[in-house]
Enzyme design. Structure first.
Site, PDB file in Angstrom:
ATOM      1  N   SER A 171       0.833  -1.202   0.000  1.00 18.51           N
ATOM      2  CA  SER A 171       0.000   0.000   0.000  1.00 18.51           C
ATOM      3  C   SER A 171       0.867   1.252   0.000  1.00 18.51           C
ATOM      4  CB  SER A 171      -0.886   0.001   1.248  1.00 18.51           C
ATOM      5  OG  SER A 171      -1.447   1.277   1.488  1.00 18.51           O
ATOM      6  N   TYR A 185      -3.158  -1.149  10.657  1.00 18.45           N
ATOM      7  CA  TYR A 185      -2.959  -1.610   9.286  1.00 18.45           C
ATOM      8  C   TYR A 185      -1.626  -1.128   8.726  1.00 18.45           C
ATOM      9  CZ  TYR A 185      -3.574  -1.904   4.222  1.00 18.45           C
ATOM     10  OH  TYR A 185      -3.380  -2.156   2.882  1.00 18.45           O
TER      11      TYR A 185
END
Length: 295
Positions: A171, A185
């Site tokens: 990401s 996360y």
């Protein structure tokens, strides 16, 4: 939509997302007759990647928790003339991963490509996590420890074979200023990203290339709990699979949206202002959220 609007949308898409649109012939040349393992292969990017690579001639080993869904996807691939083998496994279970890697080594030998795609997304305010330590355990197990356990079991055979390619689906959040509510996360994804970057030089000496794709937004089930994300520009799983395929063909060190490098530099040079902006944004957002909840 007129030509000007189409051109603007196309330019925005190229700026917001990693490079994709791989050459189908080059993809077939890269994967035909080779064995590729894809984690998180039951839905989203993993499923689309498994279908694409199988269609290009790869034998795809599909790993995910959902056995029934894996069987359905593999059946569709095999019926269509591809080759897919399912290995239902919970990557957060160290013992299960150990069994998985032994089975793969025995059944398939050294792998040619591993696409580490499985991930656990979580967006939750710190104030809602004081009694939820399992939030952190779950994300660290799936996003960091699980992929490492998998590679520890599969890399020795690949190293002995002196070739291979690891593709990490990551990401952009690990490359820019951390955002409020995404701590668990981003920390877990960042941990695996840092570990893989650390061992990449050693793997390169062993003949194993390492590539990481930093996606901004892909429209998968993971974004469903955050309605705001659904209103932002993003890729479909098939488009994301194209970015994975491009990386498999070209084997770059990274594939990220063009804006990531400037944002990453700015996050270092302007760390103070960026953190203050995040505080102001969250304060406004949190105040609006509380007001909405009271009304």
């Amino acid at each position: 939509m007129n030509l000007v609007s189409q051109a603007i949308d196309s330019a925005a898409s190229r700026l917001a997302n990693p490079a994709r649109e791989p050459d189908p012939d080059k993809l077939r040349e890269s994967v035909s007759g080779r064995t590729v393992l894809v984690t998180g292969a039951s839905y989203g990017i993993g499923e689309a990647t498994a279908r694409k690579l199988a269609a290009a001639g790869a034998t795809v080993l599909m790993v995910a928790r959902s056995a029934e869904r894996l069987e359905d996807v593999a059946a569709a691939i095999n019926t269509g003339g591809g080759q897919a083998v399912v290995y239902p496994t919970d990557l957060s279970d160290e013992a299960a991963v150990s069994v998985l890697t032994k089975q793969i080594n025995e059944n398939h030998g050294p792998l040619d490509i591993i696409v580490s795609n499985a991930g656990k997304s979580l967006r939750r305010s710190l104030h809602e996590q004081y009694d939820r330590p399992h939030d952190f355990q779950r994300t660290i197990d799936v996003n960091y420890l699980g992929p490492i356990w998998l590679l520890l079991g599969l890399l020795p055979a690949m190293r002995e074979n002196a070739r291979g390619h690891l593709v990490n689906v990551s990401s952009v959040g690990v490359r820019v200023v951390p955002g409020p509510q995404w701590g668990a996360y981003q920390a877990s994804k960042g941990a695996f990203d840092r570990w893989l970057r650390s061992v990449a030089p050693e793997l390169h000496v062993d003949g194993i290339d390492v590539s990481t794709i930093y996606f901004a937004l892909v429209r998968t089930r993971m974004i469903a709990p955050t309605p705001l994300l659904g209103r932002l520009p993003g890729l479909t799983p098939d488009e994301a699979a194209d970015a994975v395929a491009k990386v498999i063909i070209e084997r770059p060190r990274t594939n990220e949206p063009p804006w990531v490098w400037p944002a990453e530099i700015a996050s270092v040079l302007l760390a103070g202002p960026a953190e203050r902006a995040a505080r102001l944004w969250y304060r406004r957002f949190f105040a609006e959220s509380r007001q909405d909840a009271r009304s």
